[in-house]
Design a protein around this motif. Structure first.
Motif, PDB file in Angstrom:
ATOM      1  N   SER A 119     -34.603 -50.332  51.320  1.00 14.38           N
ATOM      2  CA  SER A 119     -35.819 -51.110  51.101  1.00 14.38           C
ATOM      3  C   SER A 119     -37.071 -50.240  51.223  1.00 14.38           C
ATOM      4  N   LYS A 120     -37.080 -49.312  52.176  1.00 12.13           N
ATOM      5  CA  LYS A 120     -38.255 -48.448  52.350  1.00 12.13           C
ATOM      6  C   LYS A 120     -38.360 -47.408  51.245  1.00 12.13           C
ATOM      7  N   LEU A 121     -37.238 -46.915  50.761  1.00 10.96           N
ATOM      8  CA  LEU A 121     -37.229 -45.952  49.666  1.00 10.96           C
ATOM      9  C   LEU A 121     -37.899 -46.551  48.430  1.00 10.96           C
ATOM     10  N   ALA A 122     -37.559 -47.789  48.144  1.00 15.78           N
ATOM     11  CA  ALA A 122     -38.150 -48.471  46.985  1.00 15.78           C
ATOM     12  C   ALA A 122     -39.648 -48.663  47.169  1.00 15.78           C
ATOM     13  N   ALA A 123     -40.057 -49.088  48.363  1.00 20.46           N
ATOM     14  CA  ALA A 123     -41.474 -49.373  48.619  1.00 20.46           C
ATOM     15  C   ALA A 123     -42.344 -48.118  48.564  1.00 20.46           C
ATOM     16  N   THR A 124     -41.899 -47.043  49.207  1.00 20.00           N
ATOM     17  CA  THR A 124     -42.702 -45.824  49.278  1.00 20.00           C
ATOM     18  C   THR A 124     -42.806 -45.133  47.918  1.00 20.00           C
ATOM     19  N   SER A 125     -41.736 -45.133  47.159  1.00 18.83           N
ATOM     20  CA  SER A 125     -41.751 -44.504  45.838  1.00 18.83           C
ATOM     21  C   SER A 125     -42.811 -45.135  44.939  1.00 18.83           C
ATOM     22  N   VAL A 126     -42.962 -46.440  45.032  1.00 18.93           N
ATOM     23  CA  VAL A 126     -43.903 -47.167  44.171  1.00 18.93           C
ATOM     24  C   VAL A 126     -45.349 -46.963  44.608  1.00 18.93           C
ATOM     25  N   THR A 127     -45.587 -46.879  45.909  1.00 19.31           N
ATOM     26  CA  THR A 127     -46.961 -46.929  46.426  1.00 19.31           C
ATOM     27  C   THR A 127     -47.521 -45.580  46.886  1.00 19.31           C
ATOM     28  N   TYR A 128     -46.815 -44.477  46.710  1.00 21.54           N
ATOM     29  CA  TYR A 128     -47.246 -43.208  47.294  1.00 21.54           C
ATOM     30  C   TYR A 128     -48.650 -42.746  46.887  1.00 21.54           C
ATOM     31  N   PRO A 129     -49.063 -42.836  45.614  1.00 23.04           N
ATOM     32  CA  PRO A 129     -50.425 -42.387  45.265  1.00 23.04           C
ATOM     33  C   PRO A 129     -51.501 -43.092  46.094  1.00 23.04           C
ATOM     34  N   TYR A 130     -51.302 -44.364  46.408  1.00 22.17           N
ATOM     35  CA  TYR A 130     -52.264 -45.093  47.230  1.00 22.17           C
ATOM     36  C   TYR A 130     -52.248 -44.577  48.668  1.00 22.17           C
ATOM     37  N   ILE A 131     -51.058 -44.213  49.146  1.00 28.58           N
ATOM     38  CA  ILE A 131     -50.933 -43.672  50.503  1.00 28.58           C
ATOM     39  C   ILE A 131     -51.719 -42.365  50.603  1.00 28.58           C
ATOM     40  N   LEU A 132     -51.601 -41.508  49.589  1.00 23.36           N
ATOM     41  CA  LEU A 132     -52.303 -40.226  49.584  1.00 23.36           C
ATOM     42  C   LEU A 132     -53.815 -40.428  49.599  1.00 23.36           C
ATOM     43  N   VAL A 133     -54.323 -41.290  48.742  1.00 21.84           N
ATOM     44  CA  VAL A 133     -55.765 -41.543  48.688  1.00 21.84           C
ATOM     45  C   VAL A 133     -56.260 -42.161  49.992  1.00 21.84           C
ATOM     46  N   LYS A 134     -55.487 -43.065  50.571  1.00 22.92           N
ATOM     47  CA  LYS A 134     -55.874 -43.686  51.853  1.00 22.92           C
ATOM     48  C   LYS A 134     -56.023 -42.622  52.934  1.00 22.92           C
ATOM     49  N   SER A 135     -55.085 -41.673  52.998  1.00 27.82           N
ATOM     50  CA  SER A 135     -55.152 -40.612  54.004  1.00 27.82           C
ATOM     51  C   SER A 135     -56.423 -39.790  53.844  1.00 27.82           C
ATOM     52  N   ARG A 136     -56.777 -39.477  52.595  1.00 29.49           N
ATOM     53  CA  ARG A 136     -57.981 -38.678  52.360  1.00 29.49           C
ATOM     54  C   ARG A 136     -59.255 -39.472  52.667  1.00 29.49           C
ATOM     55  N   MET A 137     -59.241 -40.766  52.399  1.00 32.22           N
ATOM     56  CA  MET A 137     -60.420 -41.580  52.673  1.00 32.22           C
ATOM     57  C   MET A 137     -60.632 -41.783  54.171  1.00 32.22           C
ATOM     58  N   GLN A 138     -59.567 -41.630  54.958  1.00 29.84           N
ATOM     59  CA  GLN A 138     -59.683 -41.807  56.402  1.00 29.84           C
ATOM     60  C   GLN A 138     -60.258 -40.572  57.093  1.00 29.84           C
ATOM     61  N   LEU A 139     -60.334 -39.442  56.373  1.00 27.41           N
ATOM     62  CA  LEU A 139     -60.969 -38.249  56.915  1.00 27.41           C
ATOM     63  C   LEU A 139     -62.488 -38.406  56.869  1.00 27.41           C
ATOM     64  N   LYS A 140     -63.192 -37.546  57.603  1.00 33.01           N
ATOM     65  CA  LYS A 140     -64.651 -37.525  57.520  1.00 33.01           C
ATOM     66  C   LYS A 140     -65.011 -37.127  56.097  1.00 33.01           C
ATOM     67  N   GLN A 141     -65.788 -37.950  55.409  1.00 32.22           N
ATOM     68  CA  GLN A 141     -66.069 -37.716  53.997  1.00 32.22           C
ATOM     69  C   GLN A 141     -66.999 -36.529  53.789  1.00 32.22           C
ATOM     70  N   SER A 142     -66.615 -35.677  52.819  1.00 27.60           N
ATOM     71  CA  SER A 142     -67.370 -34.469  52.507  1.00 27.60           C
ATOM     72  C   SER A 142     -68.646 -34.804  51.724  1.00 27.60           C
ATOM     73  N   LYS A 143     -69.657 -33.909  51.818  1.00 29.56           N
ATOM     74  CA  LYS A 143     -70.870 -34.074  51.028  1.00 29.56           C
ATOM     75  C   LYS A 143     -70.656 -33.576  49.598  1.00 29.56           C
ATOM     76  N   ASN A 144     -69.555 -32.834  49.418  1.00 31.29           N
ATOM     77  CA  ASN A 144     -69.186 -32.341  48.088  1.00 31.29           C
ATOM     78  C   ASN A 144     -68.742 -33.520  47.227  1.00 31.29           C
ATOM     79  N   GLU A 145     -69.412 -33.711  46.117  1.00 24.94           N
ATOM     80  CA  GLU A 145     -69.140 -34.853  45.238  1.00 24.94           C
ATOM     81  C   GLU A 145     -67.676 -34.913  44.807  1.00 24.94           C
ATOM     82  N   ASN A 146     -67.078 -33.740  44.554  1.00 25.71           N
ATOM     83  CA  ASN A 146     -65.695 -33.704  44.076  1.00 25.71           C
ATOM     84  C   ASN A 146     -64.681 -34.047  45.163  1.00 25.71           C
TER      85      ASN A 146
END
Length: 306
Positions: free
Chosen positions: A212-239
Motif C-alpha cells: 500500500s505504501k509503495l503505491a502511494a509514494t510512487s504516485v505522490t513523490y514530486p509533491y513530497i520533494l517540493v514540500k521538503s524544499r518549501m519547508q526550508l528557509k526560503q532563498s532570496k534567489n528567484e530561481n
C-alpha cells in the motif's frame, strides 16, 4: 473510553518504532531532495554516495540528524491520524451496520484524518527538515558550535521568519493527504479481501503495509520533494524560492529536468515501504497490549474484541 484512543496510542508506538529503525534513509532522502546543485564538489551523486559521505564527514550521528523531532513527530502524526481515521471509520460502520468500509468510505476517512494530521503536525516537520539539512552545514565549518536542537531550531524559525513560517509547505502537505488516502484505502481493501478467507498474521500486515505504501509514494513523490524544499528557509534567489506548489514544480522541471522531481526516490521508497510495513505490523501487535494497559489503569471498562 473508545477504541479510538487505543488505536491512537498503538499507532503512536508503531510510528516511533518504525521511524527509529528507518531514520538514516530519511536523512539521505531529505538531503537529496533539497540538493539543487549537482555539480558542486560536495554534492551527492546518489543514495549510496550520500550515505557514505554523511557517515564519513559527520559520523553515525549525521545519519540521525533531527531524530528527536522526528520521533516526536512520528508519534504525534500517527496518533492523530489513527484517532481521526478510526473515529470516522466507526461512524461509517455504525451508520451502515457493516463491519468494513467501502472504498469511498476508506478514502473519506483517510482525507479527514490526513487533513487534521497535516494542520496539527506541520510545524514539527518544518523543524525536522531544517535540522536534517542544517547538521551538514554546521559540521563543515571548523569550530562550529554544537549541533542545533529541536527547541533551538523551533525558536530560531519563529524569531527569524515568524510563527506562520511553521506552516511553510502546508499546501503541498494537504495535497499529499492523497498519499495516506491511497495507502490506507489500499491497505483496508486488501486486508478485507484477505480476512474474508483467513485470519491475518504479523507478516500479512507487514506485506500489506509495504504494498500500500509503495503505491502511494510512487504516485505522490514530486509533491513530497517540493514540500521538503518549501519547508526550508526560503532563498532570496528567484530561481530557488518557491512561491507556491505549482511554482516549485515548474522551477524544478525548468532547472533540473523531469528527473529532478524524483531526486532521492530510491531511498524514499525503501524508507517509506519499510516504515509503513513496520508501522502496520507493530501497531496491530501493540493494539491488544494497549487495550490491556487501559484496562489495568482503569481507563477502560471492558475490552472489545478486535
Amino acid at each position: 473510553m473508545s477504541d479510538n484512543v487505543a488505536h491512537a496510542l498503538s499507532g503512536a508506538g508503531g510510528g516511533i518504532i518504525s521511524m527509529a529503525l528507518t531514520y538514516p534513509l530519511i536523512t539521505v532522502g531529505t538531503r537529496l531532495q533539497v540538493q539543487r546543485n549537482n555539480k558542486d564538489a560536495s554534492a551527492y551523486s546518489g543514495n549510496i554516495d550520500a550515505l557514505v559521505k554523511i557517515f564519513s564527514q559527520e559520523g553515525i550521528s549525521g545519519l540521525f540528524s533531527g531524530l528527536e523531532s522526528a520521533i516526536f513527530g512520528a508519534a504525534l502524526t500517527n496518533g492523530v491520524y489513527y484517532y481521526f481515521f478510526e473515529a470516522v471509520k466507526a461512524a461509517f460502520e455504525r451508520a451502515s451496520q457493516r463491519k468494513s468500509m467501502t472504498t469511498v468510505e476508506s478514502m473519506i476517512s483517510g482525507a479527514v484524518a490526513g487533513a487534521m494530521t497535516c494542520i496539527i503536525t506541520n510545524p514539527i516537520w518544518v523543524v525536522n527538515t531544517r535540522l536534517t539539512v542544517k547538521q551538514k552545514k554546521q559540521a563543515d565549518v571548523e569550530g562550529a558550535e554544537a549541533a542545533p536542537t529541536t527547541l533551538s531550531t523551533f525558536a530560531e524559525i519563529i524569531r527569524e521568519d515568524g510563527v506562520l513560517s511553521l506552516w511553510q509547505g502546508i499546501i503541498p502537505a494537504l495535497i499529499l493527504v492523497i498519499n495516506p488516502i491511497i495507502q490506507y484505502t489500499a491497505f483496508e481493501q486488501l486486508k478485507n479481501k484477505v480476512e474474508s478467507f483467513r485470519k491475518l498474521g504479523n507478516m500479512d500486515f507487514f506485506l500489506l503495509g509495504a504494498v500500500s505504501k509503495l503505491a502511494a509514494t510512487s504516485v505522490t513523490y514530486p509533491y513530497i520533494l517540493v514540500k521538503s524544499r518549501m519547508q526550508l528557509k526560503q532563498s532570496k534567489n528567484e530561481n530557488e524560492r518557491y512561491d507556491s506548489l505549482m511554482d516549485g514544480l515548474r522551477k524544478v522541471i525548468k532547472h533540473e529536468g523531469i528527473a529532478g522531481l524524483y531526486k532521492g526516490i530510491e531511498s524514499k521508497l525503501l524508507q517509506s515501504v519499510l516504515t509503513a510495513s513496520l508501522l502496520f505490523m507493530s501497531k496491530e501487535a501493540l493494539f491488544s497490549y494497549t487495550i490491556k494497559l487501559l484496562l489495568l489503569i482503569g481507563a477502560r471498562k471492558a475490552a472489545i474484541a478486535k
